[in-house]
Scaffold this active site. Structure first.
Site, PDB file in Angstrom:
ATOM      1  N   ARG A 234       9.065  58.952  42.552  1.00  0.00           N
ATOM      2  CA  ARG A 234       8.671  58.439  41.105  1.00  0.00           C
ATOM      3  C   ARG A 234       9.401  59.296  40.172  1.00  0.00           C
ATOM      4  NH1 ARG A 234       8.713  54.231  43.494  1.00  0.00           N
ATOM      5  NH2 ARG A 234       7.100  52.411  43.116  1.00  0.00           N
ATOM      6  N   GLU A 263      13.649  55.252  33.671  1.00  0.00           N
ATOM      7  CA  GLU A 263      14.533  54.309  34.528  1.00  0.00           C
ATOM      8  C   GLU A 263      14.433  52.588  34.228  1.00  0.00           C
ATOM      9  OE1 GLU A 263      13.287  55.033  38.877  1.00  0.00           O
ATOM     10  OE2 GLU A 263      12.573  52.954  38.754  1.00  0.00           O
ATOM     11  N   HIS A 295      17.032  53.437  42.081  1.00  0.00           N
ATOM     12  CA  HIS A 295      16.140  53.040  42.844  1.00  0.00           C
ATOM     13  C   HIS A 295      16.470  51.917  43.959  1.00  0.00           C
ATOM     14  CE1 HIS A 295      11.583  52.856  42.021  1.00  0.00           C
ATOM     15  NE2 HIS A 295      11.782  52.534  43.416  1.00  0.00           N
TER      16      HIS A 295
END
Ligand code: NAD
Length: 335
Positions: A234, A263, A295
């Site tokens: 993360r 993000e 991602h």
């Protein structure tokens, strides 16, 4: 049950529709992310289905509960974007997909390492312009290098296996040691002993209060000079400002990141016609030893299939009152 599916992308709908064909839930797809501006869309639904950049904080959860939502079903493993305590307090059950394809993420971590190291992205662009020079494309052998793995759960364990297969020395740090990995040659170390010896560090722990900015200025100062850092966990595991300083000083030799602190404003969106407003990622992308993917690590056919299957099964189990091991409870939140 009637489910509001937030942050829906065209590529995932066929997987959900196919899995739902026999289950028969009423899925209503929204492209919008869940946040305080969009929460009213969930009014009158039994459940919401969320992805990683939806926000279910205490205020949003209060509104979800008031609108009749009884289930938050996450189509992800990570649950840091949901205030679990607030959900419990409002009697909302939180389910997730604890494992869909650890190999998908572990293999992407390897892809980041190989691209940063052997510069295949630069070679690809170079030869397309008839430039066949190898100047500045030199890499290093992974064989024999020391790889530090932070978090040896499902993904971290799969990553350890890959790196052992390549012939790396694998050292690890976790609050729980995995005996099966130890028998395969993985050595657990305190973080302060791992950082100075690892040529590559890969992050596979969840984002919790204890791991927030795990990689801060102090951690970067402890790194082996020129080491590579890979983050498929993360974004907020890394203090991005500290990473930029470490890149500028050369302490950090390479940075591969599939996740980024801010993000939610960028990833999963096509912003190619917009002016970049995020100065931090703009600075990061000026470094020739930084590789950013949006991602993407989870994004394989096998993983999407498994995510859809488990998510639909979660709806059915909840509706039928069946106990499910996929429930996120307060006890999951590490302090
Ligand atoms: P997991 O629960 O199986 O493993 C997590 C491991 O981290 C556990 O062994 C746990 O003990 C360890 N851990 C917890 N707190 C720690 C700490 N303070 N220090 C060191 N280790 C700690 O989870 P997983 O399925 O392996 O997934 C790991 C993370 O990967 C998820 O939480 C999620 O944030 C991230 N993820 C990213 C993607 C992607 O597409 N980039 C996809 C899936 C998961």
């Amino acid at each position: 049950m009637k489910v509001a599916v937030f942050s829906t992308k065209a590529y995932e709908r066929p997987y959900f529709d196919e899995c739902n064909a026999t289950a028969g839930h009423q899925l209503v797809y929204f492209e919008a992310s869940l946040n305080s501006d969009t929460v009213n869309l969930a009014q009158g639904f039994d459940a919401v289905c969320l992805f990683v950049n939806d926000t279910a904080n205490a205020a949003v959860i209060t509104q979800l509960a008031a609108g009749g939502v009884r289930l938050i079903d996450l189509r992800s493993a990570g649950f840091n974007h949901v205030d679990i305590a607030a959900a419990v307090a409002k009697g909302i059950t939180v389910l997730r997909v604890p494992a869909y394809s650890p190999q998908a993420v572990a293999e992407h971590a390897l892809a980041l390492i190989m691209t940063l190291n052997r510069k295949t992205n630069k070679a690809y662009n170079r030869v397309r312009e008839n430039n066949f020079s190898v100047d500045n494309l030199m890499g290093f052998n992974l064989y024999g290098k020391t790889v530090g793995v932070i978090g040896t759960g499902k993904i971290g364990a799969a990553f350890c296996q890959i790196m052992l297969g390549i012939g790396c020395q694998v050292v690890a740090h976790d609050i729980v040691e995995n005996a099966a990995l130890q028998t395969k040659g993985v050595t657990y170390l305190p973080l302060e002993e791992l950082l100075p010896i690892a040529d590559i560090v890969s992050l596979h722990c969840p984002l919790t209060p204890a791991t927030y900015h795990l990689f801060n200025a102090k951690a970067f100062a402890a790194l082996k000079p020129g080491a590579m850092l890979i983050n498929t966990g993360r974004g907020a595991l890394i203090d991005t400002g500290a990473a930029i300083s470490a890149l500028k000083s050369g302490r950090l030799g390479y940075l591969g990141m599939d996740v980024y602190e801010q993000e939610e404003n960028l990833f999963f969106k096509d912003l190619s016609a917009s002016i970049m407003q995020d100065d931090t990622i703009a600075r990061l992308m000026t470094f020739n030893n930084v590789l950013v993917t949006p991602h993407l690590a989870f994004f394989t056919h096998e993983a999407l299939n498994e995510i859809a299957h488990t998510t639909i099964q979660n709806f059915t189990d909840f509706e039928n009152g069946h106990f499910t091991a996929n429930e996120v409870k307060l006890s999951h939140i590490a302090k």
